[in-house]
Design an enzyme around this catalytic site. Sequence first.
Site, PDB file in Angstrom:
ATOM      1  N   TYR A 155      -3.342   0.260  10.437  1.00  0.00           N
ATOM      2  CA  TYR A 155      -3.210  -0.293   9.090  1.00  0.00           C
ATOM      3  C   TYR A 155      -1.799  -0.075   8.556  1.00  0.00           C
ATOM      4  O   TYR A 155      -1.170  -0.996   8.012  1.00  0.00           O
ATOM      5  CB  TYR A 155      -4.233   0.377   8.172  1.00  0.00           C
ATOM      6  CG  TYR A 155      -4.113   0.029   6.712  1.00  0.00           C
ATOM      7  CD1 TYR A 155      -4.577  -1.184   6.229  1.00  0.00           C
ATOM      8  CD2 TYR A 155      -3.555   0.929   5.802  1.00  0.00           C
ATOM      9  CE1 TYR A 155      -4.488  -1.497   4.878  1.00  0.00           C
ATOM     10  CE2 TYR A 155      -3.459   0.639   4.460  1.00  0.00           C
ATOM     11  CZ  TYR A 155      -3.930  -0.586   4.005  1.00  0.00           C
ATOM     12  OH  TYR A 155      -3.835  -0.891   2.665  1.00  0.00           O
ATOM     13  N   SER A 180       0.864  -1.174   0.000  1.00  0.00           N
ATOM     14  CA  SER A 180       0.000   0.000   0.000  1.00  0.00           C
ATOM     15  C   SER A 180       0.903   1.226   0.000  1.00  0.00           C
ATOM     16  O   SER A 180       2.069   1.141   0.398  1.00  0.00           O
ATOM     17  CB  SER A 180      -0.879   0.007   1.260  1.00  0.00           C
ATOM     18  OG  SER A 180      -1.478   1.265   1.474  1.00  0.00           O
TER      19      SER A 180
END
Length: 253
Positions: free
Chosen positions: A157, A144
Amino acid sequence: MKQSMKDKVAVVVGAGGGSGRITALEFGRQGAMVVVADMDEEKAKSCAEEIKKNGGNAVSFACNVRNEDEVKALMDYAVDTYGRIDVGINIVGTNTDFTDITEVSSENFDLMYEINQRGMYYCMKYELLAMKKNGKGSIVNMGSVGSLVGQRKQGAYNATKFAVAGMTKSAALDFAQDNIRINCVCPGPMMSDGMKAALEKDPNFADQYLVDVPTGRFVEQQEVANAFIFLASDLASGITGVALPVDGGMAAD
């Protein structure tokens, strides 16, 4: 120049939808033997059937990456069915909370860790064990932009996605002499099915995600799939240990 996956065996984890499905379908078009894996058995079967309908070779397998035995069984099934694993695509990840870490429950933190980090570890572990026996391979993980830079209200996250980049880079060093390349793709805000549904409810929902994106738009699932396909292919034969941003320039800041 067209990448060719002809006669390669590719395991695509998370191929039930989104960029995973697009990647699996393209591998099938390019002549790969594709093991389509997803937690949703019906979605995995649907993807495999579409590959076969288009003249490709594919099988499906239901797998929850939180379960080590299921991941091992998936990789064993791939080897039993096709003899080896040449390519491992690990599209593994979830984000349960968009808030600061004081408001993330321990249960949600554990869930993100179990899927994003430990699930990725399971996939890599058993792909690597199979590829070492074969003497070569290519693994591409789903990272990501949150693997590369800190993001507001995504601390838990980010912690798991930084770990994905770290595992990718470390394993790339450990297995370079085994002729195994390991990279990860790091998307920015993506036009996922969930995002489409959110935008239908609130057209302004995107504003909070696009404020830090220089291009001012979401990354398309096809664009993310293109990066997976390239890094997995022989066109990227000199590339290992890379966390490749597909983020509209976010990581350039």
